[in-house]
Design an enzyme around this catalytic site. Structure first.
Site, PDB file in Angstrom:
ATOM      1  N   ASP A 152       0.716  -1.223   0.009  1.00  0.00           N
ATOM      2  CA  ASP A 152      -0.124   0.012  -0.067  1.00  0.00           C
ATOM      3  C   ASP A 152       0.955   1.185  -0.062  1.00  0.00           C
ATOM      4  OD1 ASP A 152      -2.626  -1.173   1.862  1.00  0.00           O
ATOM      5  OD2 ASP A 152      -2.023  -1.747   0.162  1.00  0.00           O
ATOM      6  N   GLU A 200       3.583   1.671  -1.471  1.00  0.00           N
ATOM      7  CA  GLU A 200       4.298   1.885  -2.727  1.00  0.00           C
ATOM      8  C   GLU A 200       3.125   2.702  -3.464  1.00  0.00           C
ATOM      9  OE1 GLU A 200       5.790  -2.288  -2.872  1.00  0.00           O
ATOM     10  OE2 GLU A 200       7.132  -1.231  -4.222  1.00  0.00           O
ATOM     11  N   TYR A 201       2.046   2.115  -3.375  1.00  0.00           N
ATOM     12  CA  TYR A 201       0.893   2.669  -3.909  1.00  0.00           C
ATOM     13  C   TYR A 201       0.374   3.872  -3.814  1.00  0.00           C
ATOM     14  CZ  TYR A 201      -3.965   2.660  -5.738  1.00  0.00           C
ATOM     15  OH  TYR A 201      -5.181   3.174  -6.001  1.00  0.00           O
ATOM     16  N   ASP A 202       0.517   4.161  -2.653  1.00  0.00           N
ATOM     17  CA  ASP A 202       0.209   5.458  -1.832  1.00  0.00           C
ATOM     18  C   ASP A 202       0.959   6.526  -2.544  1.00  0.00           C
ATOM     19  OD1 ASP A 202      -2.127   4.970  -0.987  1.00  0.00           O
ATOM     20  OD2 ASP A 202      -1.348   5.099   1.262  1.00  0.00           O
ATOM     21  N   SER A 244     -14.858   8.804  -4.300  1.00  0.00           N
ATOM     22  CA  SER A 244     -13.684   8.892  -3.611  1.00  0.00           C
ATOM     23  C   SER A 244     -13.549  10.415  -3.117  1.00  0.00           C
ATOM     24  CB  SER A 244     -12.700   8.252  -4.392  1.00  0.00           C
ATOM     25  OG  SER A 244     -12.372   8.967  -5.470  1.00  0.00           O
ATOM     26  N   LEU A 245     -12.265  10.366  -2.283  1.00  0.00           N
ATOM     27  CA  LEU A 245     -11.884  11.682  -1.977  1.00  0.00           C
ATOM     28  C   LEU A 245     -10.326  11.894  -2.475  1.00  0.00           C
ATOM     29  CD1 LEU A 245     -12.636  11.456   1.959  1.00  0.00           C
ATOM     30  CD2 LEU A 245     -14.035  12.809   0.007  1.00  0.00           C
ATOM     31  N   GLU A 256     -13.181  14.546  10.286  1.00  0.00           N
ATOM     32  CA  GLU A 256     -13.474  13.174  10.833  1.00  0.00           C
ATOM     33  C   GLU A 256     -12.151  12.234  10.490  1.00  0.00           C
ATOM     34  OE1 GLU A 256     -16.667  11.642   8.430  1.00  0.00           O
ATOM     35  OE2 GLU A 256     -17.984  13.142   8.862  1.00  0.00           O
ATOM     36  N   LYS A 307     -10.142   9.473   9.279  1.00  0.00           N
ATOM     37  CA  LYS A 307     -10.311   8.771   8.096  1.00  0.00           C
ATOM     38  C   LYS A 307     -10.065   7.291   8.524  1.00  0.00           C
ATOM     39  CE  LYS A 307      -9.253   8.499   3.184  1.00  0.00           C
ATOM     40  NZ  LYS A 307      -8.894   7.395   2.997  1.00  0.00           N
ATOM     41  N   ASP A 331      -9.350   3.305   8.260  1.00  0.00           N
ATOM     42  CA  ASP A 331      -8.487   2.599   7.186  1.00  0.00           C
ATOM     43  C   ASP A 331      -9.321   1.377   7.335  1.00  0.00           C
ATOM     44  OD1 ASP A 331      -7.039   2.085   5.254  1.00  0.00           O
ATOM     45  OD2 ASP A 331      -5.224   1.716   6.693  1.00  0.00           O
ATOM     46  N   GLU A 364     -17.880   2.927   6.917  1.00  0.00           N
ATOM     47  CA  GLU A 364     -16.557   2.117   6.927  1.00  0.00           C
ATOM     48  C   GLU A 364     -16.634   0.900   7.596  1.00  0.00           C
ATOM     49  OE1 GLU A 364     -14.636   3.726   4.958  1.00  0.00           O
ATOM     50  OE2 GLU A 364     -12.474   2.750   4.852  1.00  0.00           O
ATOM     51  N   TYR A 407     -20.710   7.564   8.058  1.00  0.00           N
ATOM     52  CA  TYR A 407     -20.173   8.853   8.057  1.00  0.00           C
ATOM     53  C   TYR A 407     -20.817   9.618   6.825  1.00  0.00           C
ATOM     54  CZ  TYR A 407     -16.909   6.336   5.132  1.00  0.00           C
ATOM     55  OH  TYR A 407     -16.441   5.437   4.213  1.00  0.00           O
ATOM     56  N   LYS A 421     -15.277  17.808   5.559  1.00  0.00           N
ATOM     57  CA  LYS A 421     -16.566  18.037   4.920  1.00  0.00           C
ATOM     58  C   LYS A 421     -17.058  19.137   5.232  1.00  0.00           C
ATOM     59  CE  LYS A 421     -17.084  13.158   5.254  1.00  0.00           C
ATOM     60  NZ  LYS A 421     -17.911  11.974   6.007  1.00  0.00           N
ATOM     61  N   LYS A 436      -4.113  13.141   4.567  1.00  0.00           N
ATOM     62  CA  LYS A 436      -3.406  12.143   4.745  1.00  0.00           C
ATOM     63  C   LYS A 436      -2.558  12.078   5.598  1.00  0.00           C
ATOM     64  CE  LYS A 436      -3.963   8.528   2.293  1.00  0.00           C
ATOM     65  NZ  LYS A 436      -4.765   7.318   1.406  1.00  0.00           N
ATOM     66  N   CYS A 458      15.824  -2.400 -26.087  1.00  0.00           N
ATOM     67  CA  CYS A 458      14.858  -2.762 -25.317  1.00  0.00           C
ATOM     68  C   CYS A 458      15.076  -4.178 -24.962  1.00  0.00           C
ATOM     69  CB  CYS A 458      13.479  -3.074 -26.139  1.00  0.00           C
ATOM     70  SG  CYS A 458      12.251  -3.871 -25.710  1.00  0.00           S
ATOM     71  N   CYS A 496       7.621  -4.924 -31.416  1.00  0.00           N
ATOM     72  CA  CYS A 496       8.396  -5.488 -30.121  1.00  0.00           C
ATOM     73  C   CYS A 496       7.339  -6.266 -29.600  1.00  0.00           C
ATOM     74  CB  CYS A 496       8.560  -4.239 -29.182  1.00  0.00           C
ATOM     75  SG  CYS A 496       8.804  -4.724 -27.593  1.00  0.00           S
TER      76      CYS A 496
HETATM   77  S1  IVH Z   1     -16.293  10.324   3.125  1.00  0.00           S
HETATM   78  C1  IVH Z   1     -18.079  11.677  -0.929  1.00  0.00           C
HETATM   79  N1  IVH Z   1     -15.501  10.056   5.568  1.00  0.00           N
HETATM   80  O1  IVH Z   1     -11.892   7.007   2.233  1.00  0.00           O
HETATM   81  C2  IVH Z   1     -17.429  11.078   0.487  1.00  0.00           C
HETATM   82  N2  IVH Z   1     -14.808   8.454   3.819  1.00  0.00           N
HETATM   83  O2  IVH Z   1     -11.007   8.242   0.300  1.00  0.00           O
HETATM   84  C3  IVH Z   1     -17.446   9.711   0.607  1.00  0.00           C
HETATM   85  N3  IVH Z   1     -13.252   6.868   4.335  1.00  0.00           N
HETATM   86  O3  IVH Z   1     -14.305   5.652   0.050  1.00  0.00           O
HETATM   87  C4  IVH Z   1     -16.403   9.506   1.689  1.00  0.00           C
HETATM   88  N4  IVH Z   1     -13.309   7.392   6.586  1.00  0.00           N
HETATM   89  O4  IVH Z   1     -13.634   4.126   2.364  1.00  0.00           O
HETATM   90  C5  IVH Z   1     -15.539   9.452   4.205  1.00  0.00           C
HETATM   91  N5  IVH Z   1     -14.891   9.656   7.657  1.00  0.00           N
HETATM   92  C6  IVH Z   1     -14.754   9.244   6.554  1.00  0.00           C
HETATM   93  C7  IVH Z   1     -14.123   8.095   5.844  1.00  0.00           C
HETATM   94  C8  IVH Z   1     -13.823   8.001   4.693  1.00  0.00           C
HETATM   95  C9  IVH Z   1     -12.636   6.522   5.508  1.00  0.00           C
HETATM   96  C10 IVH Z   1     -12.585   6.361   3.380  1.00  0.00           C
HETATM   97  C11 IVH Z   1     -13.883   5.720   2.454  1.00  0.00           C
HETATM   98  C12 IVH Z   1     -13.900   6.592   1.110  1.00  0.00           C
HETATM   99  C13 IVH Z   1     -12.300   6.637   1.034  1.00  0.00           C
HETATM  100  C14 IVH Z   1     -12.058   8.058   0.215  1.00  0.00           C
END
Ligand code: IVH
Length: 692
Positions: free
Chosen positions: A41, A43-45, A90-91, A124, A126, A128, A189, A241, A305, A329, A423, A447
């Site tokens: 994760d 590396e991905y992030d 997603s955010l 809030e 976040k 995981d 979540e 949430y 939010k 994050k 190559c 190729c």
């Molecule tokens: S709000 C439109 N609130 O984070 C807004 N997301 O990166 C929808 N997540 O898919 C998400 N804690 O799985 C919201 N307090 C929180 C959260 C939260 C974890 C996750 C959720 C979302 C992802 C977005």
């Protein structure tokens, strides 16, 4: 150090975004759909964060298929599908206090508020875990789903019901007037508390079963069980949430909604705070950072939010994330390990991407095995050598990249890394295009690596979606010389039926299934999938859809793309920039592409575009242009509203324009509209048309 985003040239930025988009899409499928992550994760992030940083600096280069616009990946086939009536978004991620300040400023600008005006924001933790949607009708839980690709998720009703914290029916309040809505989609979540995670792994170990890497993976693995009995045995928890569709909506702010959720019986995170200004938001972030390790569950940041629903509605969405919320994050974590080997991957477009194979190392609780090295310049800049000890970093909770090498630990016989000049797959020369940071294999369709990648792309889930043709099979059939391109693939049965049936591991049934899947694609593939499948550089799913939306039929699209006006036309489509337009026109100018396309047209059917069902108001499908200053909304807001109503927003007036929305002090566009006799409407009329 990696090249700072500010120091990238436009071309470097463009290429890096392209390779990031490809890579992240591939990782998403592995992670979200197959539960089999290819990278840690961390590396991905790091990849996502880099992508975002570049996009922030080069907003004009944001790709239509940018990973920042994507939510998850397509769903697995084994669960039933549930379509979310309101997409699960997603955010956008940010990583610094300055980013938070910028976020708030942007929100205010969009709303036309003064910088000095305060705005309420809910902060809030976040969580995981993985998000869920739970639909209640008349207070009864009727269905539950995962996020899936944001539009369609997996039906996990049975699994969700096993989680004790999920109310099976909404509790009515003591207040006589308090009722439950007829319909509500409650979102939140699902997570596994740290303690439950350790306990689960202890039991798994005893039973010689799979050990989970972290609580998030354990929660995902436990929830997405075809046998809900297994879910029931795992200790999962939830926090609610968010809200999808709801009728009636009796609350005016997000904070009130959270209070309501508690009354209905949902767990709501106790740390959540209503903030009144930027200071309170940042204080919250820093306090939570301090508290993080003592919380009983994993969090990877803070979500902010905008509190007022009215403002949320005005702010709306950009692609797949709301403008009214953002994820702040936690910063990166680092560790030191040895870089064993530098490996070169050849992508579909011939880009040679170096990857570092590392001695596995634990970075903030996640085992990291690989890191991307981006390109030859990055290796040179940091003087990264095979055998070096390196600092690996992952940003966010689960993530990595190589920050620097430790020269004092360098082996005496170490040599600077020499990027291959040919190559590694086909031996063709490897070259740079202009001052591009990426080195490309010049073998193009000669190729094998590029041919194979093109084929994999052609049959992939979001393209022709031919089941039974995984990467391994494509490689095998390719090696045998049975399929070299998409046409061979479509003709596979006619030419190689008997050989396939005779092949180890294949029989009548499996061969039949594969031929049937190919036949299904031949019988008709939606235009947007076909455009995506042919693999035009830079054209991802979203751009393909945009093109399909604009041209409707393959014939119309192809003839437009082969006309002299192709480039001009493309750049007039909102969402297609000059770089993308160039790649598309180049593609259709290539003789071998044209030959291949004509052959494909002859053997398969490409279905006309069918627009998703949308309430079709008066603006639907109309081409509109804005000019002058609007009074009650800002230009980005107006544009977003128009697009949401199905209109195409165009930057300049032409004979194809349906309406010109004229604000105060209009510019030359109004003169142009007069000349071409285009209908002009006022802001008020525009708003009326939106409301219908
Ligand atoms: S709000 C439109 N609130 O984070 C807004 N997301 O990166 C929808 N997540 O898919 C998400 N804690 O799985 C919201 N307090 C929180 C959260 C939260 C974890 C996750 C959720 C979302 C992802 C977005």
């Amino acid at each position: 150090m990696i090249k700072r985003v500010e120091d990238l040239t436009i071309d470097e930025a463009k290429e890096e975004l392209a390779s990031l988009a490809n890579r992240i899409a591939e990782l998403d499928v592995a992670y979200y759909r197959d539960d089999a992550p290819l990278l840690d994760d961390a590396e991905y992030d790091a990849l996502k964060r880099r992508n975002q940083e570049i996009e922030q600096n080069f907003p004009a280069l944001i790709r239509a298929d940018s990973p920042s616009l994507r939510v998850g990946a397509p769903i697995a086939t084994d669960f039933n599908k549930i379509t979310h009536t309101v997409p699960m978004l997603s955010l956008e991620d940010i990583f610094s206090d300055e980013d938070v300040v910028a976020f708030l400023a942007k929100v205010k600008r969009f709303l036309g508020m003064a910088d000095s005006e305060d705005i309420e924001v809910v902060a809030e933790p976040k969580i995981d875990g993985l998000s869920f949607s739970a639909v209640y009708r008349n207070g009864q839980l009727v269905s539950g789903a995962t996020r899936g690709d944001g539009t369609t998720g997996e039906d996990i009703t049975a699994n969700l019901k096993t989680i004790r914290q999920v109310p099976l029916s909404l509790r009515k309040g003591t207040d006589l007037f308090e009722t439950v809505p007829d319909l509500i989609d409650i979102r939140g979540e699902v997570y596994m508390a740290k303690e439950d995670f350790f306990e689960l792994n202890r039991m798994q170990e005893e039973a010689h079963k799979k050990i989970f890497a972290n609580p998030r993976n354990a929660a995902a693995g436990s929830l997405r069980q075809l046998d809900a009995q297994v879910t029931a045995e795992r200790r999962l928890s939830i926090f609610a949430y968010a809200c999808g569709e709801a009728d009636p909506i009796t609350w005016k702010t997000h904070y009130d909604y959270l209070q309501q959720l508690k009354k209905w019986g949902f767990p709501v995170n106790p740390e959540i705070k209503l903030c009144h200004n930027i200071k309170e938001m940042l204080d919250f972030f820093h306090q939570i950072t301090e508290k993080r390790s003592s919380l009983p569950y994993d969090i990877d940041g803070v979500v902010y939010k905008v509190n007022s629903l009215e403002l949320q509605n005005r702010l709306g969405f950009i692609a797949r994330s709301p403008r009214w919320a953002i994820a702040h994050k936690f910063p990166a974590e680092q560790a030191i390990t040895r870089l064993n080997h530098i490996r070169i991957q050849v992508g579909r477009t011939g880009a040679l991407t170096p990857v570092a194979d590392l001695e596995p190392v634990n970075v903030g609780g996640v085992i990291v095995r690989h890191a991307t090295l981006h390109n030859a310049d990055e290796i040179m800049r940091k003087d990264i050598r095979e055998g070096d000890m390196v600092v690996v970093q992952r940003a966010g909770d689960v993530i990595p990249q190589i920050v620097r090498v430790l020269p004092e630990k360098r082996l005496p016989d170490s040599k600077p890394y020499v990027f291959p000049s040919v190559c590694p797959v086909c031996g063709s020369r490897a070259v740079r295009e202009g001052d591009d940071a990426v080195i490309y294999c010049t073998g193009e369709l000669f190729c094998p690596a590029q041919q194979i990648e093109a084929l994999k792309h052609f049959v992939s889930k979001d393209a022709l979606d031919i089941e039974g043709l995984g990467n391994k099979n494509i490689e095998l059939f390719f090696e045998k010389g049975w399929i070299k391109n998409a046409v061979d693939l479509m003709n596979f049965k006619a030419n190689h039926e008997l050989e396939l049936i005779g092949l180890d591991g294949w029989g009548l049934k499996s061969a039949h299934n594969l031929f049937e899947a190919i036949e299904k694609a031949r019988q008709g593939v939606p235009l947007e999938r076909f455009i995506y499948a042919i693999g035009i550089r830079e054209v991802g799913e979203a751009t393909a859809r945009l093109l399909a939306h604009n041209y409707h039929s393959w014939q119309a699209f192809r003839s437009a793309m082969e006309s002299a006006e192709a480039y001009e036309q493309l750049t007039h489509i909102e969402g297609i920039g000059p770089v993308m337009a160039q790649f598309i026109t180049d593609f259709f100018q290539e003789e071998h592409n044209r030959i291949l396309l004509t052959q494909l047209e002859n053997i398969m059917k490409i279905k006309d575009y069918v627009a998703p069902i949308q309430k079709q108001g008066p603006l639907f499908g109309k081409h509109i242009v804005f000019t002058g200053t609007l009074e009650t909304m800002t230009r980005p807001e107006a544009k977003a509203k128009a697009q949401a109503a199905g209109a195409k927003v165009i930057s300049s007036v032409s004979a194809k324009t349906d309406y010109v929305v004229v604000g105060a002090n209009p510019g030359s566009k109004q003169t142009e509209a007069e000349k071409l006799n285009i209908m002009q409407i006022s802001e008020k009329e525009f708003k009326q048309m939106l409301d219908v």
